[in-house]
Scaffold this active site. Structure first.
Site, PDB file in Angstrom:
ATOM      1  N   ASP A  44      50.004  77.615  90.256  1.00 37.50           N
ATOM      2  CA  ASP A  44      49.249  75.554  89.812  1.00 37.50           C
ATOM      3  C   ASP A  44      50.168  75.220  88.468  1.00 37.50           C
ATOM      4  OD1 ASP A  44      47.285  76.605  88.453  1.00 37.50           O
ATOM      5  OD2 ASP A  44      45.761  76.489  90.293  1.00 37.50           O
ATOM      6  N   LYS A  45      49.394  74.096  88.607  1.00 38.82           N
ATOM      7  CA  LYS A  45      49.342  73.302  87.248  1.00 38.82           C
ATOM      8  C   LYS A  45      47.928  73.012  86.280  1.00 38.82           C
ATOM      9  CE  LYS A  45      53.929  72.933  86.798  1.00 38.82           C
ATOM     10  NZ  LYS A  45      54.632  73.196  85.614  1.00 38.82           N
TER      11      LYS A  45
END
Length: 171
Positions: A44-45
């Site tokens: 994820d970011k």
């Protein structure tokens, strides 16, 4: 800084120790075994993996205490803690311009596997996980919408913590 948290019982001590030396926390050797079979990984970011630091993403206050007051107590408690999330909680409070200067912490005590307890300005303060708050009877006292929020965050792999401040009202 830590890069990854995975939770289950510890079984592969050598692999876990090697990961810890590289800044990776793995709570459970079973996950190391599973990782050996993985062919693809998607990240994820949120910054936890790419930046190598934890972040306080959400903070919901319950009860009648002021948000900044609760964040100040949390910051004081976590400034003396040594667990990997402590720094993220102190920074989370600072990001909301909460930098406590006049709160006095006494009797700061680690509760292994649960959290910490201390006394700030003659008020007992607990910071910890669901297990601690269930043991204290505080989790059960919460309303159903709060419990639903907690369970929703847990189901999305969030790490949930709780704060209680002795005195009038519940937090």
């Amino acid at each position: 800084p830590c890069s990854l948290i995975i939770s289950t019982p510890v079984t592969y001590v050598a692999g876990l120790a090697a990961c810890a030396q590289k800044g990776i926390i793995v709570k459970g050797g079973q996950h190391l075994e599973t990782l050996g079979k993985v062919k693809f990984i998607a990240f994820d970011k949120t910054g936890t993996l790419s930046e190598g630091v934890f972040q306080m993403l959400h903070f919901n206050e319950i009860g009648n205490r002021d948000r900044k007051e609760v964040l100040a107590y949390l910051s004081v408690m976590e400034a003396s803690a040594s667990h990997p999330l402590a720094d993220a909680l102190v920074k989370g409070a600072a990001n909301e311009n909460v930098i406590p200067t006049n709160l006095q912490l006494k009797e700061h005590t680690l509760l292994p596997g649960e959290g910490v307890v201390g006394v700030i300005d003659k008020k007992k303060v607990h910071v910890g996980n669901k297990r601690l708050f269930v043991r204290l009877g505080l989790y059960q006292a919460g309303d159903s919408s709060t419990k639903a929020t907690v369970e929703g965050r847990v189901s999305t792999a969030g790490k949930i913590g709780f704060v209680s401040i002795e005195g009038e009202g519940k937090t």
